[in-house]
Design a protein around this motif. Structure first.
Motif, short mmCIF file in Angstrom:
data_model
loop_
_atom_site.label_atom_id
_atom_site.label_comp_id
_atom_site.label_asym_id
_atom_site.label_seq_id
_atom_site.Cartn_x
_atom_site.Cartn_y
_atom_site.Cartn_z
N THR A 1 -28.14 54.24 -101.83
CA THR A 1 -28.32 55.21 -102.91
C THR A 1 -28.77 56.56 -102.37
O THR A 1 -28.34 57.60 -102.87
N ASP A 2 -29.62 56.56 -101.33
CA ASP A 2 -30.10 57.81 -100.74
C ASP A 2 -28.96 58.61 -100.11
O ASP A 2 -29.00 59.84 -100.10
N ALA A 3 -27.98 57.94 -99.55
CA ALA A 3 -26.97 58.59 -98.72
C ALA A 3 -25.58 58.65 -99.35
O ALA A 3 -24.69 59.28 -98.79
N LYS A 4 -25.37 58.03 -100.49
CA LYS A 4 -24.02 57.91 -101.01
C LYS A 4 -23.46 59.23 -101.53
O LYS A 4 -24.19 60.12 -101.96
N PHE A 5 -22.14 59.34 -101.43
CA PHE A 5 -21.40 60.46 -101.99
C PHE A 5 -20.06 59.93 -102.45
O PHE A 5 -19.63 58.85 -102.06
N GLU A 6 -19.40 60.70 -103.30
CA GLU A 6 -18.11 60.25 -103.82
C GLU A 6 -16.98 61.09 -103.23
O GLU A 6 -17.07 62.32 -103.20
N LEU A 7 -15.97 60.42 -102.73
CA LEU A 7 -14.76 61.07 -102.26
C LEU A 7 -13.75 60.93 -103.38
O LEU A 7 -13.36 59.81 -103.73
N LEU A 8 -13.35 62.05 -103.96
CA LEU A 8 -12.44 61.99 -105.11
C LEU A 8 -11.02 62.33 -104.70
O LEU A 8 -10.33 61.51 -104.13
N ASN A 9 -10.59 63.54 -104.96
CA ASN A 9 -9.19 63.89 -104.75
C ASN A 9 -9.01 65.09 -103.82
O ASN A 9 -8.08 65.87 -103.99
N GLU A 10 -9.92 65.23 -102.86
CA GLU A 10 -9.78 66.30 -101.87
C GLU A 10 -10.58 65.96 -100.63
O GLU A 10 -11.48 65.11 -100.66
N ASP A 11 -10.23 66.61 -99.52
CA ASP A 11 -10.96 66.41 -98.28
C ASP A 11 -12.41 66.85 -98.47
O ASP A 11 -12.71 67.68 -99.32
N LYS A 12 -13.30 66.29 -97.66
CA LYS A 12 -14.73 66.58 -97.81
C LYS A 12 -15.31 66.96 -96.46
O LYS A 12 -14.89 66.44 -95.43
N GLU A 13 -16.28 67.86 -96.46
CA GLU A 13 -17.01 68.23 -95.26
C GLU A 13 -18.49 67.92 -95.49
O GLU A 13 -19.05 68.27 -96.52
N ILE A 14 -19.10 67.27 -94.51
CA ILE A 14 -20.51 66.88 -94.62
C ILE A 14 -21.26 67.37 -93.39
O ILE A 14 -20.81 67.15 -92.26
N ILE A 15 -22.39 68.02 -93.62
CA ILE A 15 -23.26 68.46 -92.53
C ILE A 15 -24.46 67.54 -92.52
O ILE A 15 -25.11 67.33 -93.53
N ILE A 16 -24.72 66.96 -91.33
CA ILE A 16 -25.86 66.04 -91.19
C ILE A 16 -26.89 66.69 -90.28
O ILE A 16 -26.56 67.22 -89.23
N ARG A 17 -28.13 66.65 -90.72
CA ARG A 17 -29.25 67.23 -89.98
C ARG A 17 -30.22 66.11 -89.60
O ARG A 17 -30.40 65.17 -90.35
N PHE A 18 -30.82 66.25 -88.45
CA PHE A 18 -31.84 65.29 -88.00
C PHE A 18 -33.21 65.81 -88.37
O PHE A 18 -33.48 66.93 -88.49
#
Length: 140
Positions: A123-140
């Protein structure tokens, strides 16, 4: 009769294959730009609710770190709900290392970049991929 059954099975098999070919897929580009150093590799996993925190993801990548930056892309991902988990495997042993108190010794991150005081949840990390490409930035 056997010929008719054979023709029907071929038609059904062909139509099922065509139906699977029509499923749209997308890409998820992941960027990590704040690795503490270039030691080891980044282990990156694309997870669903069934694989999160239980081992390998549904897609996985191992990437070198250059100047503290990693860019990878997961291709051919069907729409759905996912989470990204990242481990900076500095000693290249393929797993997260812990100290004697159980705290992680290596950096890690996940989609949505939640600030947690305990183990992450889907639940903390989830995201939805719908009908387009996605970009995610991850930080430590």
């Amino acid at each position: 009769m056997k010929t008719l059954a054979l023709i029907l099975s071929l038609v059904l098999t062909t139509s099922l294959n065509l139906a699977q070919d029509n499923i749209e897929t997308y890409s998820i580009a992941i960027k990590i730009d704040n690795a503490l150093n270039n030691d080891g590799h980044m282990l990156i996993g694309l997870h669903n609710a069934d694989t999160f925190m239980k081992g390998k993801g549904i897609q996985n990548s191992k990437s070198k770190i250059t100047d503290g930056v990693v860019n990878i892309t997961f291709e051919n991902v069907t729409p759905g709900i996912y989470a990204i988990m990242v481990l900076h495997d500095a000693n290249d042993n393929g797993k997260m290392d812990f100290d004697t108190s159980g705290m992680p010794k290596e950096s890690y991150g996940m989609s949505n970049n939640p600030m947690l005081f305990g183990p992450p949840t889907f639940t903390d990390a989830k995201f939805e991929l719908l009908n387009e490409d996605k970009e995610i930035i991850i930080r430590f």
